[in-house]
Motif scaffolding. Structure first.
Motif, PDB file in Angstrom:
ATOM      1  N   SER A 173       0.764  -1.000  -0.654  1.00 34.43           N
ATOM      2  CA  SER A 173       0.340  -0.409  -0.354  1.00 34.43           C
ATOM      3  C   SER A 173       1.141   1.465   0.206  1.00 34.43           C
ATOM      4  O   SER A 173       0.545   2.043  -0.722  1.00 34.43           O
ATOM      5  N   ILE A 174       1.488   1.535   0.566  1.00 38.48           N
ATOM      6  CA  ILE A 174       2.749   2.010   0.746  1.00 38.48           C
ATOM      7  C   ILE A 174       3.316   2.733  -0.566  1.00 38.48           C
ATOM      8  O   ILE A 174       3.324   3.715  -1.324  1.00 38.48           O
ATOM      9  N   ARG A 175       3.624   1.815  -0.993  1.00 33.43           N
ATOM     10  CA  ARG A 175       4.627   1.586  -2.766  1.00 33.43           C
ATOM     11  C   ARG A 175       3.711   2.085  -3.307  1.00 33.43           C
ATOM     12  O   ARG A 175       3.983   3.228  -4.292  1.00 33.43           O
ATOM     13  N   ALA A 176       2.565   1.817  -3.569  1.00 33.31           N
ATOM     14  CA  ALA A 176       1.460   2.368  -4.351  1.00 33.31           C
ATOM     15  C   ALA A 176       1.490   3.674  -4.380  1.00 33.31           C
ATOM     16  O   ALA A 176       1.240   4.699  -5.364  1.00 33.31           O
ATOM     17  N   LEU A 177       1.145   3.767  -2.522  1.00 29.27           N
ATOM     18  CA  LEU A 177       0.742   5.756  -2.465  1.00 29.27           C
ATOM     19  C   LEU A 177       1.883   6.468  -3.094  1.00 29.27           C
ATOM     20  O   LEU A 177       1.493   7.787  -3.220  1.00 29.27           O
ATOM     21  N   THR A 178       3.263   5.800  -2.804  1.00 23.88           N
ATOM     22  CA  THR A 178       4.061   7.156  -3.144  1.00 23.88           C
ATOM     23  C   THR A 178       4.224   6.786  -4.640  1.00 23.88           C
ATOM     24  O   THR A 178       4.695   7.550  -5.363  1.00 23.88           O
ATOM     25  N   LYS A 179       3.933   5.586  -5.524  1.00 21.54           N
ATOM     26  CA  LYS A 179       3.850   5.771  -6.949  1.00 21.54           C
ATOM     27  C   LYS A 179       3.802   6.882  -7.209  1.00 21.54           C
ATOM     28  O   LYS A 179       2.864   7.466  -8.148  1.00 21.54           O
ATOM     29  N   ALA A 180       1.931   6.784  -6.990  1.00 24.51           N
ATOM     30  CA  ALA A 180       0.496   7.944  -7.191  1.00 24.51           C
ATOM     31  C   ALA A 180       1.341   9.019  -7.069  1.00 24.51           C
ATOM     32  O   ALA A 180       1.144   9.102  -8.057  1.00 24.51           O
ATOM     33  N   ALA A 181       1.979   9.506  -6.041  1.00 25.70           N
ATOM     34  CA  ALA A 181       2.443  10.845  -5.380  1.00 25.70           C
ATOM     35  C   ALA A 181       3.637  11.396  -6.528  1.00 25.70           C
ATOM     36  O   ALA A 181       2.952  12.057  -7.315  1.00 25.70           O
ATOM     37  N   GLY A 182       4.560  10.272  -7.103  1.00 23.93           N
ATOM     38  CA  GLY A 182       5.022  10.657  -8.050  1.00 23.93           C
ATOM     39  C   GLY A 182       4.682  10.569  -9.949  1.00 23.93           C
ATOM     40  O   GLY A 182       5.370  11.617  -9.875  1.00 23.93           O
ATOM     41  N   ASP A 183       3.832   9.601  -9.344  1.00 24.68           N
ATOM     42  CA  ASP A 183       3.333   9.743 -10.572  1.00 24.68           C
ATOM     43  C   ASP A 183       2.421  11.033 -11.705  1.00 24.68           C
ATOM     44  O   ASP A 183       1.735  11.809 -12.131  1.00 24.68           O
ATOM     45  N   GLY A 184       1.904  11.904 -10.152  1.00 28.20           N
ATOM     46  CA  GLY A 184       1.548  13.436 -10.028  1.00 28.20           C
ATOM     47  C   GLY A 184      -0.587  13.395  -9.686  1.00 28.20           C
ATOM     48  O   GLY A 184      -0.871  13.903 -10.020  1.00 28.20           O
ATOM     49  N   ILE A 185      -0.577  11.978  -9.173  1.00 28.93           N
ATOM     50  CA  ILE A 185      -2.067  11.407  -8.944  1.00 28.93           C
ATOM     51  C   ILE A 185      -2.314  12.444  -7.417  1.00 28.93           C
ATOM     52  O   ILE A 185      -3.609  13.042  -7.928  1.00 28.93           O
ATOM     53  N   LEU A 186      -1.812  12.484  -6.385  1.00 23.88           N
ATOM     54  CA  LEU A 186      -2.230  12.987  -5.373  1.00 23.88           C
ATOM     55  C   LEU A 186      -1.263  14.728  -5.782  1.00 23.88           C
ATOM     56  O   LEU A 186       0.196  14.494  -6.325  1.00 23.88           O
ATOM     57  N   PRO A 187      -2.271  15.140  -5.366  1.00 27.59           N
ATOM     58  CA  PRO A 187      -2.145  17.450  -5.666  1.00 27.59           C
ATOM     59  C   PRO A 187      -0.914  17.147  -4.338  1.00 27.59           C
ATOM     60  O   PRO A 187      -1.073  16.732  -3.424  1.00 27.59           O
ATOM     61  N   PRO A 188      -0.219  18.409  -4.756  1.00 19.88           N
ATOM     62  CA  PRO A 188       1.506  18.306  -3.310  1.00 19.88           C
ATOM     63  C   PRO A 188       0.042  19.240  -2.968  1.00 19.88           C
ATOM     64  O   PRO A 188      -1.001  19.958  -2.416  1.00 19.88           O
TER      65      PRO A 188
END
Length: 235
Positions: free
Chosen positions: A94-109
């Protein structure tokens, strides 16, 4: 990145760096090196690198891609509360997927204050009726998991909110601001009733039952304080 996209990247670099030499094998080699990376990220990295130097290598493109991803991850201010029902492996995924989503720009700043306040309304996975707010929704939206739903015959207290600490569905119960390893007994009881197809407990009935228990305990304590009857009392 596909072989066709690698050809486009090689052409893009050739246009940005006209003095750099290429041959018919260059797209194949670059495609093998850049295969794990997205073509859009690679192109954005090329524009940055080309602005400061006349020649570009695949390694420099990868370095720029990683730097830009790291900046997005840091700006997302990631926080993962975890799930008491998860195994260590599931939590790591879950943590890796969340980190990847942030790196992909899916999660906003987000600023740390916004994360701690959990006040920002976030997008939910497809099919979620919501609305939910806070970090639980952020995690499940990024990872692609849905907020847990009730299943007939299955007791899962996390599918419902907690009437004791007001924890939202999918989040952990808290006591004095600290996350509990388990859930409040009232939340577990409500989940059991839901799984059995029974209506939720009326809070007024709970209070009345608690009052009856207190009254019975007080009566028992009062009777224990009464002196034992003597022979004269009986006669």
């Amino acid at each position: 990145m596909t072989p066709q996209e690698a050809i486009l990247i090689a052409k893009y670099v050739a246009a940005a760096c006209p003095q750099q030499r290429f041959n018919e094998h260059t797209p194949d080699v670059w495609g093998d090196i850049l295969a794990p990376y997205d073509v859009i990220e690679a192109r954005a990295a090329i524009t940055v690198v080309a602005a400061r130097q006349p020649f570009i290598s695949p390694a420099e493109i990868i370095t720029e891609i990683k730097a830009r991803r790291a900046d997005r991850i840091e700006a997302a201010s990631l926080v993962y509360d975890g799930d008491p029902g998860e195994t260590g492996l599931e939590s790591a995924r879950s943590i890796r997927a969340l980190t990847k989503a942030a790196g992909d720009g899916i999660l906003p700043p987000r600023t740390p204050a916004a994360v701690l306040g959990a006040a920002t309304r976030l997008a939910l996975p497809p099919g979620e009726s919501g609305p939910y707010t806070g970090r639980a929704a952020a995690v499940r939206a990024a990872v692609g998991q849905a907020i847990p739903k009730a299943t007939t015959g299955v007791t899962n207290p996390r599918v419902i909110s907690c009437r004791i600490c007001q924890a939202l569905p999918g989040t952990s119960c808290t006591t004095r601001g600290r996350r509990r390893q388990d859930v409040h007994p009232a939340r577990l009881d409500d989940a059991r009733r839901l799984a059995a197809g029974l209506p939720p407990t009326d809070p007024a009935e709970d209070l009345a039952a608690e009052q009856r228990i207190r009254d019975a305990a007080a009566a028992l304590a009062a009777s224990a304080e009464q002196p034992a009857p003597t022979y004269e009392d009986v006669t």
